[in-house]
Design an enzyme around this catalytic site. Structure first.
Site, PDB file in Angstrom:
ATOM      1  N   ASP A  97       0.833  -1.213   0.000  1.00 49.85           N
ATOM      2  CA  ASP A  97       0.000   0.000   0.000  1.00 49.85           C
ATOM      3  C   ASP A  97       0.868   1.264   0.000  1.00 49.85           C
ATOM      4  O   ASP A  97       0.538   2.246  -0.665  1.00 49.85           O
ATOM      5  CB  ASP A  97      -0.901   0.041   1.253  1.00 49.85           C
ATOM      6  N   HIS A 135      -5.496   9.153   5.294  1.00 51.03           N
ATOM      7  CA  HIS A 135      -5.182   7.995   6.152  1.00 51.03           C
ATOM      8  C   HIS A 135      -3.879   8.155   6.939  1.00 51.03           C
ATOM      9  O   HIS A 135      -3.654   7.394   7.894  1.00 51.03           O
ATOM     10  CB  HIS A 135      -5.052   6.712   5.317  1.00 51.03           C
ATOM     11  N   GLY A 193      -2.588   3.453   3.765  1.00 46.11           N
ATOM     12  CA  GLY A 193      -3.491   3.570   2.613  1.00 46.11           C
ATOM     13  C   GLY A 193      -3.065   4.607   1.584  1.00 46.11           C
ATOM     14  O   GLY A 193      -3.854   5.496   1.235  1.00 46.11           O
ATOM     15  N   ASP A 205     -14.789  10.524   0.220  1.00 43.25           N
ATOM     16  CA  ASP A 205     -14.010   9.394  -0.308  1.00 43.25           C
ATOM     17  C   ASP A 205     -14.723   8.103   0.145  1.00 43.25           C
ATOM     18  O   ASP A 205     -15.326   8.077   1.223  1.00 43.25           O
ATOM     19  CB  ASP A 205     -12.618   9.489   0.346  1.00 43.25           C
ATOM     20  N   HIS A 213     -13.479   5.553   1.301  1.00 39.86           N
ATOM     21  CA  HIS A 213     -12.806   5.016   2.491  1.00 39.86           C
ATOM     22  C   HIS A 213     -13.026   5.934   3.698  1.00 39.86           C
ATOM     23  O   HIS A 213     -13.204   7.146   3.534  1.00 39.86           O
ATOM     24  CB  HIS A 213     -11.303   4.855   2.221  1.00 39.86           C
ATOM     25  N   ASP A 223     -13.087   8.051  -5.444  1.00 39.95           N
ATOM     26  CA  ASP A 223     -13.287   6.599  -5.513  1.00 39.95           C
ATOM     27  C   ASP A 223     -14.705   6.218  -5.083  1.00 39.95           C
ATOM     28  O   ASP A 223     -15.069   5.046  -5.080  1.00 39.95           O
ATOM     29  CB  ASP A 223     -12.233   5.848  -4.683  1.00 39.95           C
ATOM     30  N   TYR A 247      -9.438   6.065  -8.588  1.00 40.58           N
ATOM     31  CA  TYR A 247      -8.515   5.139  -9.243  1.00 40.58           C
ATOM     32  C   TYR A 247      -8.859   4.817 -10.687  1.00 40.58           C
ATOM     33  O   TYR A 247      -8.105   4.102 -11.347  1.00 40.58           O
ATOM     34  CB  TYR A 247      -8.389   3.877  -8.366  1.00 40.58           C
TER      35      TYR A 247
HETATM   36  F1  V1D Z   1      -4.901  -3.144  -5.183  1.00 43.49           F
HETATM   37  C1  V1D Z   1      -3.700  -2.775  -4.794  1.00 43.49           C
HETATM   38  C2  V1D Z   1      -2.620  -3.002  -5.610  1.00 43.49           C
HETATM   39  C3  V1D Z   1      -1.366  -2.618  -5.206  1.00 43.49           C
HETATM   40  C4  V1D Z   1      -1.200  -2.012  -3.986  1.00 43.49           C
HETATM   41  C5  V1D Z   1      -2.311  -1.784  -3.168  1.00 43.49           C
HETATM   42  C6  V1D Z   1      -3.567  -2.152  -3.568  1.00 43.49           C
HETATM   43  C7  V1D Z   1      -4.725  -1.905  -2.710  1.00 43.49           C
HETATM   44  C8  V1D Z   1      -6.056  -1.883  -3.018  1.00 43.49           C
HETATM   45  N1  V1D Z   1      -6.743  -1.586  -1.882  1.00 43.49           N
HETATM   46  N2  V1D Z   1      -4.624  -1.614  -1.401  1.00 43.49           N
HETATM   47  C9  V1D Z   1      -5.846  -1.407  -0.934  1.00 43.49           C
HETATM   48  C10 V1D Z   1      -6.136  -1.015   0.452  1.00 43.49           C
HETATM   49  N3  V1D Z   1      -5.363  -1.791   1.359  1.00 43.49           N
HETATM   50  C11 V1D Z   1      -5.810  -2.935   1.911  1.00 43.49           C
HETATM   51  C12 V1D Z   1      -4.838  -3.577   2.822  1.00 43.49           C
HETATM   52  C13 V1D Z   1      -3.870  -4.502   2.246  1.00 43.49           C
HETATM   53  N4  V1D Z   1      -4.042  -5.296   3.446  1.00 43.49           N
HETATM   54  C14 V1D Z   1      -3.739  -6.607   3.513  1.00 43.49           C
HETATM   55  C15 V1D Z   1      -5.304  -4.658   3.666  1.00 43.49           C
HETATM   56  O1  V1D Z   1      -6.930  -3.346   1.679  1.00 43.49           O
HETATM   57  C16 V1D Z   1      -5.812   0.448   0.715  1.00 43.49           C
HETATM   58  C17 V1D Z   1      -6.798   1.377   0.125  1.00 43.49           C
HETATM   59  C18 V1D Z   1      -6.347   2.808   0.321  1.00 43.49           C
HETATM   60  C19 V1D Z   1      -7.379   3.805  -0.112  1.00 43.49           C
HETATM   61  C20 V1D Z   1      -6.814   5.198  -0.082  1.00 43.49           C
HETATM   62  C21 V1D Z   1      -7.823   6.303  -0.289  1.00 43.49           C
HETATM   63  O2  V1D Z   1      -8.582   6.099  -1.447  1.00 43.49           O
HETATM   64  O3  V1D Z   1      -8.736   6.385   0.770  1.00 43.49           O
HETATM   65  C22 V1D Z   1      -7.079   7.613  -0.390  1.00 43.49           C
HETATM   66  N5  V1D Z   1      -7.538   8.739  -0.018  1.00 43.49           N
HETATM   67  O4  V1D Z   1      -6.634   9.718  -0.232  1.00 43.49           O
HETATM   68  C23 V1D Z   1      -5.604   9.204  -0.800  1.00 43.49           C
HETATM   69  C24 V1D Z   1      -5.832   7.864  -0.919  1.00 43.49           C
HETATM   70 CA    CA Z   2     -15.019   8.917   3.423  1.00 43.74          CA
END
Ligand code: V1D
Ligand code: CA
Length: 471
Positions: A130, A172, A180, A207, A209, A296, A335
């Site tokens: 992440d 985050h 995140g 957002d 999230h 998102d 995204y």
């Molecule tokens: F799909 C991926 C591919 C590569 C790297 C990361 C991701 C990915 C997708 N969703 N990572 C996530 C989320 N992380 C998890 C954790 C991994 N663990 C095992 C659980 O689910 C993180 C999502 C972050 C969202 C950020 C945001 O949209 O809220 C944001 N807001 O401002 C900036 C970003």
């Molecule tokens: Ca929100």
């Protein structure tokens, strides 16, 4: 201020609510507030380099969306309706106003070339898929955070009513670690600036999230109300944001969470948003608003699972603008980058009070926006709406009940620390004297301060903990 039950007719529709008649803290009459009457001065922050950073080939966060957005904004001619600034980078000291020195030292020193030497710190600092180490990461943080800090200061100076920073909104990031895709929490840094002048600041987060980093930072204060709309099932990142997270100590009831299920549609979302925000504005009466516009929550997002159109997302911005309270509008997640750019362009138009033609202007990135080349592509329909009417009614009732508690607590609303305006001005003077090598090209326009109606109250009860802030 008298209170009465009345019907407000906004251009977007009519709904009944209990509103404050008379003036808001900023002296505006909400009952007559329409887009036709309010002509806010808008500042827009952009730095071309921000779009050139890369989290990594497979990473969903693509800063290039900022370049797409800026090209649309400029080619629609929106720069003619705003003051456009190339902001300075945040300084280390400014970033340390929230983050721990150990973490910031790590962030400054680690690079893709030397990361092997820091591998033993990766678990401590939550480095991984992440939040990878990428080229220019520290510079990226300084750029987006500097813009949010400058935007906040612009509002305080009175030379803008709305300040837009699509680079920011990284909600985050925590005091001690990234989370995140967010490394430095520019929102917390901006709110800390706003708190130097405004007694009460409202943070809103659309957002998909949960805005956990901002909520956590201000969890025990009554000077910041945080209100996040998000998907919540206990598992979806970051796993927090259930309705019963309401704040603690003096901040009890000042954290509002709106947990939603997959597939929420335009009508349900905008109705819920307006009902909750009307009650929040009435009970909390903020003097400044920070609106995080993570895109998102749009339909067809690569990570998101809502069904919102750009029109509905923008309606939330339009609704908050009508209150006429100084407002920062910032980015966040998003995204499916062609839709992020369209959404943030549309919302830039909204804050300027300008209607944009549906057909996109030609840019060097035109092929990103096919086959429709429209500002309002069809985004709904991929996901079934799992938010029943009964669920949404129950959710609304519980949130309104939470806000009634807040209103019932004697003098809570007026329980504030005096704004540190003298400290703010001294700081500004010091900063103005600094030779800032980053400023070439920046065309800061230092107009005279406009008077704000700031209220001065006492507070010596605010609490501190290890993750939050003593404000
Ligand atoms: F799909 C991926 C591919 C590569 C790297 C990361 C991701 C990915 C997708 N969703 N990572 C996530 C989320 N992380 C998890 C954790 C991994 N663990 C095992 C659980 O689910 C993180 C999502 C972050 C969202 C950020 C945001 O949209 O809220 C944001 N807001 O401002 C900036 C970003
Ligand atoms: Ca929100």
């Amino acid at each position: 201020m008298g209170r009465k039950k009345e019907t407000i007719t906004y251009p977007s529709g009519t709904f009944s609510t209990s509103v404050s008649t008379g003036s808001t803290p900023m002296g505006l009459d909400l009952s007559s507030q329409t887009i036709e009457h309010y002509r806010p001065r808008v500042s827009y922050y952009m730095r071309e380099q921000a779009g050139d950073f890369h989290y990594g080939k497979l990473h969903p966060m693509k800063p290039h969306r900022l370049t797409l957005t800026n090209h649309l904004v400029l080619n629609y001619g929106l720069h003619k309706h705003m003051d456009v600034f190339e902001p300075r980078r945040a300084t280390e000291d400014e970033i340390l106003e929230f983050h721990s020195s150990d973490y910031i030292e790590f962030l400054q020193r680690v690079t893709p070339d030397n990361q092997k030497d820091f591998a033993n710190c990766f678990a401590e600092f939550n480095i991984g898929d992440d939040c990878p180490i990428f080229d220019g990461m520290w510079d990226f943080c300084r750029i987006y955070s500097g813009a949010s800090i400058e935007a906040a200061r612009k509002l305080i100076s009175g030379s803008a009513d709305i300040a837009v920073n699509w680079m920011g909104g990284l909600h985050h990031a925590k005091k001690y670690e990234p989370s995140g895709f967010c490394y430095v929490n520019d929102i917390v840094l901006a709110i800390l600036q706003l708190l130097r002048y405004y007694p009460r600041v409202l943070y809103i987060d659309i957002d998909i999230h949960h805005g956990d980093g901002v909520q956590e930072a201000f969890y025990t204060t009554d000077r910041v109300m945080t209100c996040s709309f998000h998907k919540y099932n206990g598992d979806f990142f970051p796993g927090t944001g259930n309705i019963d997270e309401m704040g603690a100590g003096l901040g009890k009831f000042y954290a509002v969470n709106v947990p939603l299920q997959d597939g929420i549609d335009d009508r349900s979302y905008t109705q819920l948003f307006k009902t909750v925000m009307t009650a929040v504005m009435e009970t909390f009466c903020p003097q400044a608003i920070v609106l995080q516009c993570g895109a998102d929550s749009l339909g067809l997002d690569r990570l998101g699972v809502f069904n919102l159109s750009i029109d509905a997302h923008g309606e939330c911005v339009r609704f908050m603008r009508r209150f006429g309270v100084p407002m920062m509008v910032i980015g966040g997640g998003g995204y499916t980058i062609r839709n992020v750019a369209r959404c943030w362009t549309y919302e830039t138009g909204i804050v300027c009070g300008t209607e944009l033609p549906k057909e996109l202007p030609h840019t060097v990135y035109h092929e990103f926006f096919g086959p429709d080349y429209s500002l309002h592509p069809q985004l709904s329909g991929r996901v079934v709406n799992h938010n029943s009417k009964a669920y949404l009614n129950q959710l609304t009732a519980r949130i309104l009940e939470q806000l009634r508690y807040l209103k019932g607590a004697p003098s809570v609303q007026m329980h504030e620390a005096p704004p540190d305006i003298q400290g703010f001005l001294e700081d500004q003077e010091r900063r103005d004297k600094d030779i800032d090598e980053d400023r070439e090209g920046g065309k800061e326009n230092r107009g005279g301060r406009r008077e704000h109606v700031a209220e001065f109250y006492e507070s010596d009860h605010d609490q501190d903990d290890d993750t939050g802030l003593d404000v």
